[in-house]
Enzyme design. Structure first.
Site, PDB file in Angstrom:
ATOM      1  N   LYS A  96       0.861  -1.177   0.000  1.00 27.53           N
ATOM      2  CA  LYS A  96       0.000   0.000   0.000  1.00 27.53           C
ATOM      3  C   LYS A  96       0.891   1.219   0.000  1.00 27.53           C
ATOM      4  O   LYS A  96       1.823   1.318   0.817  1.00 27.53           O
ATOM      5  CB  LYS A  96      -0.884  -0.016   1.273  1.00 27.53           C
ATOM      6  CG  LYS A  96      -1.871   1.116   1.343  1.00 27.53           C
ATOM      7  CD  LYS A  96      -3.164   0.766   0.630  1.00 27.53           C
ATOM      8  CE  LYS A  96      -4.011   1.978   0.301  1.00 27.53           C
ATOM      9  NZ  LYS A  96      -3.608   2.707  -0.936  1.00 27.53           N
ATOM     10  N   LYS A 120       5.506   3.276   8.351  1.00 25.49           N
ATOM     11  CA  LYS A 120       4.322   4.117   8.551  1.00 25.49           C
ATOM     12  C   LYS A 120       3.062   3.258   8.597  1.00 25.49           C
ATOM     13  O   LYS A 120       2.226   3.393   9.488  1.00 25.49           O
ATOM     14  CB  LYS A 120       4.231   5.099   7.375  1.00 25.49           C
ATOM     15  CG  LYS A 120       3.036   6.015   7.418  1.00 25.49           C
ATOM     16  CD  LYS A 120       2.902   6.830   6.135  1.00 25.49           C
ATOM     17  CE  LYS A 120       4.223   7.416   5.696  1.00 25.49           C
ATOM     18  NZ  LYS A 120       4.085   8.470   4.698  1.00 25.49           N
ATOM     19  N   LYS A 132       5.394   1.754  -3.098  1.00 24.51           N
ATOM     20  CA  LYS A 132       5.293   3.117  -3.637  1.00 24.51           C
ATOM     21  C   LYS A 132       5.574   3.046  -5.127  1.00 24.51           C
ATOM     22  O   LYS A 132       6.239   2.122  -5.595  1.00 24.51           O
ATOM     23  CB  LYS A 132       6.335   4.025  -2.966  1.00 24.51           C
ATOM     24  CG  LYS A 132       6.030   5.496  -3.083  1.00 24.51           C
ATOM     25  CD  LYS A 132       5.068   5.978  -2.016  1.00 24.51           C
ATOM     26  CE  LYS A 132       4.653   7.413  -2.256  1.00 24.51           C
ATOM     27  NZ  LYS A 132       3.874   7.982  -1.164  1.00 24.51           N
ATOM     28  N   GLY A 171      -2.790   8.243  -4.264  1.00 23.02           N
ATOM     29  CA  GLY A 171      -2.142   9.447  -4.793  1.00 23.02           C
ATOM     30  C   GLY A 171      -0.907   9.838  -3.996  1.00 23.02           C
ATOM     31  O   GLY A 171      -0.617   9.294  -2.936  1.00 23.02           O
ATOM     32  N   ASP A 172      -0.172  10.774  -4.540  1.00 19.95           N
ATOM     33  CA  ASP A 172       0.962  11.422  -3.868  1.00 19.95           C
ATOM     34  C   ASP A 172       1.208  12.689  -4.694  1.00 19.95           C
ATOM     35  O   ASP A 172       0.278  13.164  -5.377  1.00 19.95           O
ATOM     36  CB  ASP A 172       2.195  10.497  -3.860  1.00 19.95           C
ATOM     37  CG  ASP A 172       3.331  11.007  -2.966  1.00 19.95           C
ATOM     38  OD1 ASP A 172       3.260  10.837  -1.736  1.00 19.95           O
ATOM     39  OD2 ASP A 172       4.295  11.606  -3.496  1.00 19.95           O
ATOM     40  N   THR A 216      -4.488  13.303   5.300  1.00 18.14           N
ATOM     41  CA  THR A 216      -3.067  13.469   5.634  1.00 18.14           C
ATOM     42  C   THR A 216      -2.852  14.778   6.391  1.00 18.14           C
ATOM     43  O   THR A 216      -2.194  14.815   7.441  1.00 18.14           O
ATOM     44  CB  THR A 216      -2.206  13.428   4.358  1.00 18.14           C
ATOM     45  OG1 THR A 216      -2.539  12.252   3.629  1.00 18.14           O
ATOM     46  CG2 THR A 216      -0.727  13.424   4.693  1.00 18.14           C
ATOM     47  N   ASN A 247      -2.398  18.939  -1.857  1.00 20.53           N
ATOM     48  CA  ASN A 247      -3.379  18.237  -1.038  1.00 20.53           C
ATOM     49  C   ASN A 247      -3.051  18.311   0.455  1.00 20.53           C
ATOM     50  O   ASN A 247      -3.901  18.695   1.276  1.00 20.53           O
ATOM     51  CB  ASN A 247      -3.451  16.768  -1.511  1.00 20.53           C
ATOM     52  CG  ASN A 247      -4.285  15.915  -0.596  1.00 20.53           C
ATOM     53  OD1 ASN A 247      -3.759  15.281   0.319  1.00 20.53           O
ATOM     54  ND2 ASN A 247      -5.579  15.928  -0.792  1.00 20.53           N
TER      55      ASN A 247
HETATM   56  P1  NDP Z   1       0.595  17.709  -4.260  1.00 22.50           P
HETATM   57  O1  NDP Z   1       1.082  17.347  -5.615  1.00 22.50           O
HETATM   58  O2  NDP Z   1      -0.853  17.866  -4.031  1.00 22.50           O
HETATM   59  O3  NDP Z   1       1.322  19.034  -3.749  1.00 22.50           O
HETATM   60  C1  NDP Z   1       2.713  19.107  -3.684  1.00 22.50           C
HETATM   61  C2  NDP Z   1       3.096  20.508  -3.260  1.00 22.50           C
HETATM   62  O4  NDP Z   1       4.493  20.530  -2.979  1.00 22.50           O
HETATM   63  C3  NDP Z   1       2.879  21.528  -4.365  1.00 22.50           C
HETATM   64  O5  NDP Z   1       2.625  22.773  -3.791  1.00 22.50           O
HETATM   65  C4  NDP Z   1       4.233  21.528  -5.074  1.00 22.50           C
HETATM   66  O6  NDP Z   1       4.530  22.723  -5.785  1.00 22.50           O
HETATM   67  C5  NDP Z   1       5.182  21.364  -3.917  1.00 22.50           C
HETATM   68  N1  NDP Z   1       6.400  20.696  -4.388  1.00 22.50           N
HETATM   69  C6  NDP Z   1       6.487  19.435  -4.868  1.00 22.50           C
HETATM   70  N2  NDP Z   1       7.751  19.153  -5.237  1.00 22.50           N
HETATM   71  C7  NDP Z   1       8.443  20.270  -4.975  1.00 22.50           C
HETATM   72  C8  NDP Z   1       9.805  20.613  -5.128  1.00 22.50           C
HETATM   73  N3  NDP Z   1      10.697  19.731  -5.627  1.00 22.50           N
HETATM   74  N4  NDP Z   1      10.185  21.848  -4.739  1.00 22.50           N
HETATM   75  C9  NDP Z   1       9.299  22.740  -4.236  1.00 22.50           C
HETATM   76  N5  NDP Z   1       7.982  22.474  -4.071  1.00 22.50           N
HETATM   77  C10 NDP Z   1       7.583  21.254  -4.434  1.00 22.50           C
HETATM   78  O7  NDP Z   1       1.207  16.566  -3.294  1.00 22.50           O
HETATM   79  P2  NDP Z   1       0.738  16.164  -1.825  1.00 22.50           P
HETATM   80  O8  NDP Z   1       0.246  17.352  -1.097  1.00 22.50           O
HETATM   81  O9  NDP Z   1      -0.111  14.963  -1.943  1.00 22.50           O
HETATM   82  O10 NDP Z   1       2.117  15.669  -1.192  1.00 22.50           O
HETATM   83  C11 NDP Z   1       2.994  16.545  -0.462  1.00 22.50           C
HETATM   84  C12 NDP Z   1       3.917  15.714   0.406  1.00 22.50           C
HETATM   85  O11 NDP Z   1       3.162  14.933   1.330  1.00 22.50           O
HETATM   86  C13 NDP Z   1       4.809  14.709  -0.335  1.00 22.50           C
HETATM   87  O12 NDP Z   1       6.042  14.591   0.334  1.00 22.50           O
HETATM   88  C14 NDP Z   1       4.035  13.417  -0.186  1.00 22.50           C
HETATM   89  O13 NDP Z   1       4.875  12.275  -0.313  1.00 22.50           O
HETATM   90  C15 NDP Z   1       3.524  13.559   1.232  1.00 22.50           C
HETATM   91  N6  NDP Z   1       2.382  12.728   1.579  1.00 22.50           N
HETATM   92  C16 NDP Z   1       1.234  12.793   0.859  1.00 22.50           C
HETATM   93  C17 NDP Z   1       0.152  12.019   1.215  1.00 22.50           C
HETATM   94  C18 NDP Z   1      -1.175  12.138   0.541  1.00 22.50           C
HETATM   95  O14 NDP Z   1      -2.137  11.537   1.051  1.00 22.50           O
HETATM   96  N7  NDP Z   1      -1.300  12.868  -0.548  1.00 22.50           N
HETATM   97  C19 NDP Z   1       0.253  11.041   2.322  1.00 22.50           C
HETATM   98  C20 NDP Z   1       1.476  11.124   3.076  1.00 22.50           C
HETATM   99  C21 NDP Z   1       2.498  11.930   2.677  1.00 22.50           C
HETATM  100  P3  NDP Z   1       4.577  22.700  -7.398  1.00 22.50           P
HETATM  101  O15 NDP Z   1       3.167  22.537  -7.837  1.00 22.50           O
HETATM  102  O16 NDP Z   1       5.186  23.998  -7.770  1.00 22.50           O
HETATM  103  O17 NDP Z   1       5.434  21.524  -7.782  1.00 22.50           O
END
Ligand code: NDP
Length: 452
Positions: A96, A120, A132, A171-172, A216, A247
């Protein structure tokens, strides 16, 4: 009886081997270091963990799939991306973990995320293994039709590796409700099965769980609140800095407001916004979720209270708590020093591995409550597992019921990490607590299931 020091020496040798066997995968090395650095006390206390090559098996994924993803853009040009699915450990349940679409994705990044996911998922107490996947595809600036064709091509290979009892992606970064919809559609078309439990994060009308999009971010705020409670404080009236605007960030900001705290920043890869009145969530959602725009548009439309800082980092803004919610290694030692200078009380990781090891050590040394991602952001995968349970029973729970479960799970994870840290002479160290508690659960299942 092996001493802690001897055990640590063996673990250090294993880390050297991991670096040799997995060259050019710095993020995976970092994630392995972070866990193996904390396991000596538990392995020394329970030698059965050292014997049957258990840790050697734990750091080697059960299966790694890499594949070509060809697709055509709206002008008919052919692009070739690379797809990945790393099925890391299934001792506790089907693999997962999410799918990430971002140009920085490579095998090492997916392996670090998969490795973290194993611990986790164990911490949630639910029956889910760790995996993943993703691609180096960049969805930014692509039309819906291009994203759909990419997702269809990606699933045309992925479908043969996943299933509700085998491997359940979600998603991620770069993969939200739109992408999960296209992926599910292609899975259904190829397999001729309406198998809801094969993906989580689905739309509510067709098998998705209420509160999954929020889980999250909400979960991370609940974890931060639990850490503060432990110190006799709460979130009411606290100022927070949040990075990201996807997200996780959006629902972090929402839950902070619900609990009386005020988030004053958000960011994306172009820079950050600081809004002294507090982030206007309606405007942020409109720009990010509806228009798929950039954060500078927020500052333009919000008026005098907000300004956009191109290329800057939110950690420069003084706050009581910090919730990194964008990506790995976005908070380094200098940022941590700035946060400490500005009097931060708690840092809780919404993203995966956003703080560098040096930043984590500095924060912990300064007495800041630090919640590592594998505990603090586990709410997303926990509600994904609840989505699987609803799918299996062909039922749908109310938002209140899901949120109640999420709150219980986050509080349980906090208690488990806290108590485990105390049991191993590291009171208040949630990194050690999370690693050891997650490890014990996976390791016990692996021991019971033999050398496989
Ligand atoms: P989204 O794609 O919805 O949002 C990602 C955000 O982070 C955007 O604002 C993006 O900006 C920014 N970002 C991504 N990569 C970079 C980078 N290299 N440098 C600067 N800004 C960056 O993703 P999520 O919100 O789902 O995920 C965010 C984090 O949370 C990740 O680390 C993910 O692994 C973790 N996570 C997510 C979960 C989930 O349920 N979605 C669960 C647990 C952890 P831009 O659009 O400019 O790239």
């Amino acid at each position: 009886m092996t001493t802690r020091r001897e055990t640590q020496t063996r673990l250090d040798q294993l880390l050297t081997e991991i670096e040799h066997r997995n060259p050019a995968q710095p993020e995976f090395h970092q994630a392995a270091h972070e866990v193996l650095e904390t396991l000596a006390p538990v392995v020394a206390a329970r030698p059965e963990y050292a014997e049957p090559g258990l840790i050697e098996r734990l750091v080697e994924p059960e299966r790694q799939v890499m594949f070509r993803v060809p697709w055509q853009d709206d002008q008919g040009r052919v692009h070739v991306n690379r797809g990945f699915r790393v099925e890391f450990n299934s001792a506790l349940g089907p693999y997962k973990g999410g799918l990430r679409f971002h140009p920085s994705v490579n095998l090492g990044v997916i392996k670090f995320l998969g490795f973290e996911q194993v611990f986790k998922n164990a911490l949630t107490g639910l029956g889910i293994g760790g995996g993943k996947g993703g691609s180096d595809f960049d969805p930014h600036g692509r039309s819906d039709a291009e994203v759909m064709r990419f997702c269809q091509s990606f699933m045309t290979e992925l479908y043969r590796h996943i299933g509700e009892h085998t491997d359940v992606p979600a998603g991620d970064i770069g993969v939200g409700g739109r992408e999960i919809g296209y992926l599910f559609g292609q899975y259904r078309r190829i397999t001729n099965r309406w198998e809801a439990g094969v993906l989580t994060g689905k739309g509510h009308g067709w098998g998705g769980s209420l509160i999954r999009p929020e889980a999250t971010g909400y979960g991370n705020v609940l974890f931060a609140a639990a850490m503060l409670r432990e110190r006799g404080e709460d979130l009411e009236g606290q100022t927070a800095v949040v990075s990201g605007s996807g997200n996780v960030a959006i629902y972090t900001i929402e839950k902070l407001a619900a609990l009386g705290a005020n988030a004053v920043t958000c960011s994306d890869s172009s820079g950050y916004v600081v809004d002294e009145k507090g982030i206007d969530l309606g405007l942020l959602k409109q720009i990010k979720e509806v228009e798929r725009g950039r954060v500078d548009a927020y500052a333009e439309r919000r008026g005098a209270s907000a300004r956009f800082v191109p290329g800057g980092r939110v950690w420069d803004v003084p706050a009581d708590i910090a919730l990194p919610s964008a990506t790995q290694n976005e908070l380094d030692e200098n940022d941590a020093a700035t946060l400490v200078r500005n009097g931060v009380k708690a840092v809780s990781e919404g993203a995966n591995m956003p703080a560098t090891p040096e930043a984590v050590h500095l924060l912990q040394k300064a007495g800041v409550a630090f919640g590592p991602g594998k505990a603090a952001n586990a709410g997303g995968v926990a509600v994904s597992a609840l989505e699987m349970a609803q799918n299996h029973a062909r039922t749908s729970w109310t938002a209140a019921r899901v949120e109640e479960e999420l709150t219980r799970i986050m509080n349980d994870i906090h208690t488990t990490c806290h108590e485990t840290a105390e049991r191993y002479d590291a009171p208040g160290d949630y990194v050690t607590g999370a690693n050891i508690a997650g490890f014990e659960r996976v390791a016990d299942a692996m021991l019971a299931q033999g050398v496989i």
